[in-house]
Design a protein around this motif. Structure first.
Motif, PDB file in Angstrom:
ATOM      1  N   UNK A  84     -33.468  22.771 -20.595  1.00  0.00           N
ATOM      2  CA  UNK A  84     -33.023  22.467 -21.954  1.00  0.00           C
ATOM      3  C   UNK A  84     -32.027  23.497 -22.461  1.00  0.00           C
ATOM      4  N   UNK A  85     -32.282  24.791 -22.171  1.00  0.00           N
ATOM      5  CA  UNK A  85     -31.372  25.846 -22.614  1.00  0.00           C
ATOM      6  C   UNK A  85     -30.009  25.715 -21.938  1.00  0.00           C
ATOM      7  N   UNK A  86     -30.014  25.347 -20.662  1.00  0.00           N
ATOM      8  CA  UNK A  86     -28.747  25.171 -19.943  1.00  0.00           C
ATOM      9  C   UNK A  86     -27.965  23.980 -20.485  1.00  0.00           C
ATOM     10  N   UNK A  87     -28.671  22.912 -20.892  1.00  0.00           N
ATOM     11  CA  UNK A  87     -27.978  21.771 -21.492  1.00  0.00           C
ATOM     12  C   UNK A  87     -27.232  22.213 -22.743  1.00  0.00           C
ATOM     13  N   UNK A 130     -24.802  25.350 -12.166  1.00  0.00           N
ATOM     14  CA  UNK A 130     -25.648  25.740 -11.036  1.00  0.00           C
ATOM     15  C   UNK A 130     -27.069  26.060 -11.510  1.00  0.00           C
ATOM     16  N   UNK A 131     -27.176  26.827 -12.606  1.00  0.00           N
ATOM     17  CA  UNK A 131     -28.495  27.172 -13.137  1.00  0.00           C
ATOM     18  C   UNK A 131     -29.199  25.921 -13.671  1.00  0.00           C
ATOM     19  N   UNK A 132     -28.420  25.026 -14.294  1.00  0.00           N
ATOM     20  CA  UNK A 132     -28.952  23.753 -14.787  1.00  0.00           C
ATOM     21  C   UNK A 132     -29.584  22.969 -13.634  1.00  0.00           C
ATOM     22  N   UNK A 133     -28.860  22.880 -12.529  1.00  0.00           N
ATOM     23  CA  UNK A 133     -29.386  22.177 -11.359  1.00  0.00           C
ATOM     24  C   UNK A 133     -30.616  22.852 -10.785  1.00  0.00           C
TER      25      UNK A 133
END
Length: 387
Positions: free
Chosen positions: A87-90, A107-110
């Motif tokens: 959620x934070x990466x979004x 990359x971190x989101x994935x």
């Protein structure tokens, strides 16, 4: 079953429904607003492909890391941490204005997606074992319904800046994950361990899941998810090639998604009645025959019916494969997931290449043929070996 264990079972299932649905919402919002991200960051098509590749590589890394870390005692932390990270990466993706920052955050989101995927499916297998009856299809149905809700949300807020939408969805999901932190302990409750009779393989080990069977499960997952990727990226294009309107073309994937959600909602009851091998075999045969007939018909009506049958037929395959892999523990779940996502990521590009060499209807026979292969091999992959 004691009252405490029964309460933990109810809480676990409700919690996992929320996690699966939330994951569907986040991924649908991100996918639907991709053009807005591309425009605001001034990305070329090649740049956007790199961002998507970064997210895919991150997901593979997250799946592998999640498989290594997933243990009943760690599942609460992985669920909460993966959800908050995703959620934070979004929210962060909405604020990125350069290719470098987008690549890093994607990359971190994935990776967060991959960790949450393994944690949620491993928890679901454990919860299903404790229930003593199929619940996996229903949990995956909540993901499908969440994705439909996320897509609708993105459509309704089409004129809202994506930064605001990403921040709002991210903040809501983060708050929900934080609020359920204390409840996630129920997925690690000792009372949720499945009862084992003498001579039953220890589920903490490989549970009798041989390496060849594990790779067969992964291959069937890849074949199935290639079909899902084909539906997502090529169903509307296929309808458009038949001179369908834009709205009708978009309806192809909507019908596919709705049929998959309906199939998963009924999947647990059907699995209980007929067994996973028979249900997956019948469903995959329906998917293969439906899509092939829709492609051969060369009419808008037959194409819509074909994609609908394809979604309905494949609806219970992935939940059943994950359940079978769960006998080998979280690492087996991660292995099947990684192999499956290879099909999801590579499939649309492969179909595009085949369409360039031949024609789109011929290229789209590939997922139909793979569905037929799933029907032929599902019994060997899913039947429980004799003790």
């Amino acid at each position: 079953m004691s009252g405490t264990v029964a309460t933990d079972l109810v809480r676990s299932r409700r919690l996992l429904i929320g996690y699966f649905a939330g994951l569907g919402v986040v991924m649908a919002v991100w996918g639907a607003r991709m053009p807005a991200v591309q425009k605001s960051a001034g990305l070329s098509t090649a740049d956007l492909a790199l961002v998507l590749l970064a997210a895919a590589l991150g997901m593979v890394a997250g799946l592998q890391m999640g498989g290594r870390l997933a243990h009943p005692a760690r599942l609460p932390a992985l669920l909460t941490g993966g959800a908050i990270g995703l959620a934070a990466c979004l929210a962060a993706l909405g604020a990125c204005r350069s290719l470098d920052t987008l690549l890093a955050v994607a990359f971190v989101f994935g990776a967060a997606h991959g960790v949450l995927d393994v944690a949620a499916n491993s928890s679901a297998v454990r919860c299903q074992n404790a229930h003593g009856r199929p619940i996996m299809a229903g949990l995956h149905a909540s993901y499908s319904l969440g994705a439909l809700a996320g897509a609708a949300m993105a459509a309704v807020t089409a004129h809202t800046p994506h930064t605001v939408l990403f921040a709002g969805v991210g903040a809501t999901a983060t708050a929900a994950a934080c609020a359920t932190t204390r409840l996630t302990r129920c997925v690690a409750a000792p009372g949720l361990e499945p009862a084992q009779s003498p001579g039953t393989p220890d589920l903490k080990e490989h549970g009798g899941l041989s390496r060849p069977r594990l790779w067969l499960l992964g291959a069937l997952a890849a074949a199935t998810l290639l079909g899902e990727g084909a539906a997502a990226d090529w169903a509307a294009v296929h309808l458009h090639s038949l001179d369908a309107t834009t709205a009708t073309s978009a309806a192809a994937f909507a019908l596919y998604s709705a049929a998959m959600a309906v199939g998963r909602l009924a999947g647990d009851r059907l699995t209980t009645r007929y067994g996973a091998p028979a249900l997956v075999r019948t469903g995959a045969a329906l998917a293969a025959l439906g899509l092939a007939t829709g492609l051969a018909g060369s009419t808008i009506a037959s194409a819509l019916a074909g994609w609908t049958a394809f979604g309905l037929g494949l609806s219970v395959t992935i939940p059943s494969l994950i359940t079978a892999a769960g006998a080998g523990g979280p690492r087996a779940v991660a292995t099947v997931a990684v192999t499956g996502y290879v099909g999801l990521l590579a499939g649309p590009a492969l179909i595009g290449a085949l369409a360039t060499l031949t024609a789109l209807p011929i290229a789209l026979l590939l997922p139909a043929l793979l569905a037929a292969a799933v029907a032929a091999l599902s019994r060997k992959a899913l039947e429980t070996p004799a003790p």
